[in-house]
Design a protein around this motif. Structure first.
Motif, PDB file in Angstrom:
ATOM      1  N   TRP A  68       0.963  -1.092   0.060  1.00 21.83           N
ATOM      2  CA  TRP A  68       0.363  -0.112   0.085  1.00 21.83           C
ATOM      3  C   TRP A  68       0.284   1.567  -0.585  1.00 21.83           C
ATOM      4  O   TRP A  68       1.919   1.520   0.538  1.00 21.83           O
ATOM      5  N   VAL A  69       0.110   2.789  -0.182  1.00 25.68           N
ATOM      6  CA  VAL A  69       0.881   3.468  -0.386  1.00 25.68           C
ATOM      7  C   VAL A  69      -0.166   4.529   0.206  1.00 25.68           C
ATOM      8  O   VAL A  69      -1.536   4.454  -0.459  1.00 25.68           O
ATOM      9  N   SER A  70      -0.191   5.462   1.172  1.00 26.53           N
ATOM     10  CA  SER A  70      -0.706   6.895   1.509  1.00 26.53           C
ATOM     11  C   SER A  70      -0.744   7.854   0.781  1.00 26.53           C
ATOM     12  O   SER A  70       0.203   8.116  -0.340  1.00 26.53           O
ATOM     13  N   PRO A  71      -1.265   8.608   0.436  1.00 28.73           N
ATOM     14  CA  PRO A  71      -1.023   9.826   0.110  1.00 28.73           C
ATOM     15  C   PRO A  71      -0.345  10.946   0.748  1.00 28.73           C
ATOM     16  O   PRO A  71       0.500  11.474  -0.058  1.00 28.73           O
ATOM     17  N   ARG A  72       0.053  10.891   1.611  1.00 30.38           N
ATOM     18  CA  ARG A  72       1.632  11.337   1.500  1.00 30.38           C
ATOM     19  C   ARG A  72       2.682  10.193   1.892  1.00 30.38           C
ATOM     20  O   ARG A  72       3.682  11.573   2.186  1.00 30.38           O
ATOM     21  N   HIS A  73       2.894   9.442   1.215  1.00 32.19           N
ATOM     22  CA  HIS A  73       3.554   8.949   0.778  1.00 32.19           C
ATOM     23  C   HIS A  73       4.854   9.361  -1.048  1.00 32.19           C
ATOM     24  O   HIS A  73       4.390   8.719  -2.354  1.00 32.19           O
ATOM     25  N   THR A  74       4.637  10.429  -0.633  1.00 35.74           N
ATOM     26  CA  THR A  74       5.078  11.484  -1.905  1.00 35.74           C
ATOM     27  C   THR A  74       6.382  11.076  -2.818  1.00 35.74           C
ATOM     28  O   THR A  74       5.903  10.764  -5.028  1.00 35.74           O
ATOM     29  N   ALA A  75       7.841  10.451  -2.177  1.00 38.66           N
ATOM     30  CA  ALA A  75       8.821   9.927  -2.918  1.00 38.66           C
ATOM     31  C   ALA A  75       8.170   9.060  -4.061  1.00 38.66           C
ATOM     32  O   ALA A  75       7.741   8.544  -4.852  1.00 38.66           O
ATOM     33  N   ILE A  76       7.452   7.606  -3.033  1.00 46.10           N
ATOM     34  CA  ILE A  76       6.767   6.412  -3.780  1.00 46.10           C
ATOM     35  C   ILE A  76       5.751   7.230  -5.068  1.00 46.10           C
ATOM     36  O   ILE A  76       6.187   6.110  -6.040  1.00 46.10           O
ATOM     37  N   ARG A  77       5.174   7.671  -4.474  1.00 51.06           N
ATOM     38  CA  ARG A  77       4.176   7.946  -5.950  1.00 51.06           C
ATOM     39  C   ARG A  77       4.773   8.429  -7.151  1.00 51.06           C
ATOM     40  O   ARG A  77       3.907   8.524  -8.048  1.00 51.06           O
ATOM     41  N   GLU A  78       5.364   9.437  -7.020  1.00 46.64           N
ATOM     42  CA  GLU A  78       6.022  10.741  -8.247  1.00 46.64           C
ATOM     43  C   GLU A  78       7.196   9.403  -8.619  1.00 46.64           C
ATOM     44  O   GLU A  78       7.522   9.365  -9.562  1.00 46.64           O
ATOM     45  N   LEU A  79       7.308   8.650  -7.836  1.00 49.83           N
ATOM     46  CA  LEU A  79       8.695   7.294  -8.524  1.00 49.83           C
ATOM     47  C   LEU A  79       7.979   6.252 -10.106  1.00 49.83           C
ATOM     48  O   LEU A  79       7.516   6.423 -10.824  1.00 49.83           O
ATOM     49  N   ALA A  80       6.375   6.235  -8.962  1.00 48.12           N
ATOM     50  CA  ALA A  80       5.926   5.220  -9.003  1.00 48.12           C
ATOM     51  C   ALA A  80       4.769   5.883 -10.460  1.00 48.12           C
ATOM     52  O   ALA A  80       5.122   5.280 -12.345  1.00 48.12           O
ATOM     53  N   GLN A  81       4.530   7.448 -10.311  1.00 45.60           N
ATOM     54  CA  GLN A  81       4.300   8.449 -12.433  1.00 45.60           C
ATOM     55  C   GLN A  81       4.800   7.999 -13.007  1.00 45.60           C
ATOM     56  O   GLN A  81       5.011   7.758 -14.018  1.00 45.60           O
ATOM     57  N   ARG A  82       6.529   8.119 -12.713  1.00 36.44           N
ATOM     58  CA  ARG A  82       7.263   8.255 -13.478  1.00 36.44           C
ATOM     59  C   ARG A  82       8.281   7.092 -14.580  1.00 36.44           C
ATOM     60  O   ARG A  82       8.335   7.465 -15.744  1.00 36.44           O
ATOM     61  N   MET A  83       7.190   5.943 -13.658  1.00 35.82           N
ATOM     62  CA  MET A  83       8.221   4.968 -14.225  1.00 35.82           C
ATOM     63  C   MET A  83       6.617   3.978 -15.241  1.00 35.82           C
ATOM     64  O   MET A  83       6.456   3.055 -15.520  1.00 35.82           O
TER      65      MET A  83
END
Length: 460
Positions: A68-83
Motif C-alpha cells: 500500500w501507499v498513502s496519499p502522504r507517501h509522495t516520494a514513492i508516488r512520484e517514482l511510480a508515476q515516472r515509471m
C-alpha cells in the motif's frame, strides 16, 4: 572498466557500488547516474525489488510483499508515476467482519465495535501511546529523553503494566504481527513507538481512507522496481550475493562469487540483520556488529485466494476481516474488478503456517474464510501464498523486530557510516521508516551525500 582475473572472476571499476536492488538501492543508483557517476548494483536474489515481490493468482498480478501507499507517501508516488505505474483505491465499501472469542460480528470503520468497557480500554491504550509518541525523536529514537526506560520494556510488558484487557491485547497483537511480524512480547516498546511515529501515528498507520492503506499500485509495487531497473540496464547484476567488502583510504573492493568491483564508495541497503552476512574488512565497529546481531527480522506470510467473483460485496461486505485465532488474522479485498475474479489477500501467522505443506496451508486458510464469509468461500478457483520467513535469501519481513535494549544499544549504527561504506534502506529512514516511501527517501539522501564526497575527491 572491466577485465578478467586469473581465477575466472571479473574485475570492474566504478565510482559507487550499491548492495541491494530494493527501492533504496535502485533510487540511489538512478540518482547517482543522473549526476554523471558510474554505478554497479549487486543483488543476491534472482530479481529486483527486495521486499516488493509479485505473484499471480487467477491470472491477476498481486503483491506478495509490500502493497500500500498513502496519499502522504509522495516520494514513492512520484517514482511510480515516472515509471508509468498507476494507483488503485483499496476497496473498503460495506461492513467489515470480526471473528473474536469464537463469535462473528460485522462492523464499519477501522476499530471493531466491542463492549463499551473494551472500547474505553482501547481508547485508553491509544491515548497512552499517543502521549509517549510525542517524546520520541523519529530520526534517532535512541536519543529520546526516556529512551532507556522505553527500550527496557517489550510492547507486551507495557500492555501488562497498563493492565490492558484481553480483547485490547488481541487487537494490539494483530497490529504487532502485521507491522513487525512478531508478538508484542518480542518487540521493544521504543521500537514500536519509533515505527508508529514514523508512520504518521497509529490512526494513519491503520486507516484505509486517507491512511497508509488507501491505495495499491495497479501494476504491483515490484513493477515499479522492474521498470526502474530496465532504465538502469546492465548496471544491475542479479544472482550476485556480496560476500566481502574491503576498504582502505583509497576506496572499497566488493567481492561476489563471480566478480570483484572496485569503487570509491559503497552503499549497502540490506536490512540490519543481513549486514551480518557480509564480511567487512576492517570489521564493523561494535555497534554495527551488535545491530546485525540484535535486530532480527520479523516473519509474516501472505496468501491470496481467488473466486469467480467477489461474492462478499453482494452481501454488503468489504472483504476486510480481523480474527484472533487460527492461521489467518486479517484479510483484504484486492479484486481487480467487481465482475471478477474476486481475490482476498490474507495475512497468516507463520508459526501455524510456514512449516506445513502447500495443500495444508491452503486448506487452513480456506476453512477460516468460510468462517468469515460463509460457504461460498469453500470453492476457490486459485490460490497462492508466500512465506517471507522461509525465503532462501535474506529471509524475514516486513520489518526488524528489535527486542528490548537493542535500540538504545545499537540503533545509531543504522545510519553511521563505516568509513567509505554508507547505509540506506527503509530501516534507516526517520519519517516513513518501514515504508517504500522511506526506502526511496533514503536512497536519494545517501546518493546526494556520496555524490558530494566523490565530487570533493575529484576536485581535491
Amino acid at each position: 572498466m572491466s577485465m578478467a582475473r586469473k581465477d575466472g572472476t571479473e574485475t570492474t571499476s566504478v565510482d559507487v557500488v550499491i548492495v541491494g536492488s530494493g527501492f533504496a538501492g535502485l533510487t540511489a543508483a538512478e540518482h547517482l547516474v543522473s549526476k554523471g557517476l558510474t554505478v554497479r548494483v549487486l543483488e543476491g536474489r534472482d530479481r529486483v525489488g527486495g521486499r516488493s515481490f509479485s505473484g499471480e493468482v487467477a491470472g491477476v498480478e498481486v503483491d506478495l510483499g509490500a502493497t500500500w501507499v498513502s496519499p502522504r507517501h509522495t516520494a514513492i508516488r512520484e517514482l511510480a508515476q515516472r515509471m508509468g505505474c498507476t494507483t488503485t483505491p483499496q476497496f473498503a465499501e460495506g461492513s467489515n467482519v470480526l471473528w473474536m472469542a469464537g463469535r462473528r460480528h460485522k462492523y464499519q470503520g477501522t476499530i471493531p465495535p466491542v463492549s463499551p468497557i473494551v472500547m474505553v480500554d482501547m481508547a485508553r491504550m491509544q491515548l497512552a501511546l499517543d502521549k509517549l509518541l510525542q517524546t520520541v525523536n523519529v530520526d534517532a529514537a535512541w536519543e529520546s529523553p526516556d529512551a532507556t526506560e522505553l527500550d527496557a520494556l517489550s510492547f507486551g510488558e507495557w500492555l501488562d503494566r497498563k493492565q490492558a484487557l484481553p480483547k485490547t491485547r488481541a487487537m494490539m497483537a494483530i497490529i504487532s504481527k502485521v507491522q513487525w511480524g512478531c508478538s508484542p512480547a518480542d518487540v521493544s516498546l521504543l521500537h514500536v513507538l519509533r515505527y508508529i511515529r514514523a508512520a504518521g501515528g497509529l490512526n494513519h498507520m491503520l486507516d484505509v481512507e486517507n491512511g497508509a492503506n488507501q491505495d495499491r499500485i495497479a501494476e504491483t509495487t515490484q513493477e515499479i522496481a522492474k521498470r526502474l531497473a530496465e532504465r538502469l540496464g546492465d548496471r544491475i547484476v542479479v544472482n550476485a550475493p556480496v560476500r566481502r567488502i574491503d576498504q582502505d583510504d583509497h576506496g572499497v573492493t566488493v567481492r561476489t562469487d563471480a566478480a570483484t568491483i572496485k569503487a570509491q564508495y559503497a552503499i549497502v541497503t540490506v536490512a540490519p540483520p543481513h549486514r551480518g552476512d557480509i564480511d567487512f574488512q576492517p570489521p564493523l565497529p561494535e555497534k554495527g556488529a551488535g545491530l546485525a546481531r540484535t535486530w532480527p527480522m520479523g516473519a509474516l506470510s501472505k496468501a491470496f485466494v481467488a473466486y469467480d467473483r467477489p461474492f462478499w460485496r453482494a452481501e454488503g461486505l468489504s472483504g476486510e476481516a480481523l480474527t484472533d485465532t487460527g492461521t489467518a488474522f486479517i484479510t483484504f479485498d484486492v479484486s481487480p474488478d467487481p465482475t471478477g475474479p474476486g481475490i482476498l489477500m490474507v495475512f497468516c501467522s507463520p508459526r501455524v503456517f510456514d512449516g506445513f505443506s502447500p495443500e495444508l496451508r491452503r486448506s487452513r486458510v480456506v476453512r477460516q474464510l468460510v468462517d468469515l464469509y460463509g460457504p461460498k468461500a469453500q470453492t476457490p478457483i486459485d490460490y497462492i501464498d508466500h512465506c517471507w520467513g522461509t525465503d532462501t535469501f535474506a529471509p524475514g519481513g516486513p520489518h526488524p523486530a528489535a527486542p528490548p535494549y537493542a535500540s538504545v544499544s545499537y540503533g545509531s549504527a543504522l545510519t553511521d557510516p563505516h568509513g567509505r561504506i554508507h547505509w540506506a534502506g527503509t530501516e534507516t529512514a526517520g519519517e516513513w521508516a518501514g515504508t517504500m516511501n522511506g526506502a526511496v527517501i533514503t536512497g536519494q539522501r545517501v546518493a546526494d551525500r556520496i555524490a558530494g564526497l566523490v565530487k570533493v575527491k575529484e576536485t581535491a
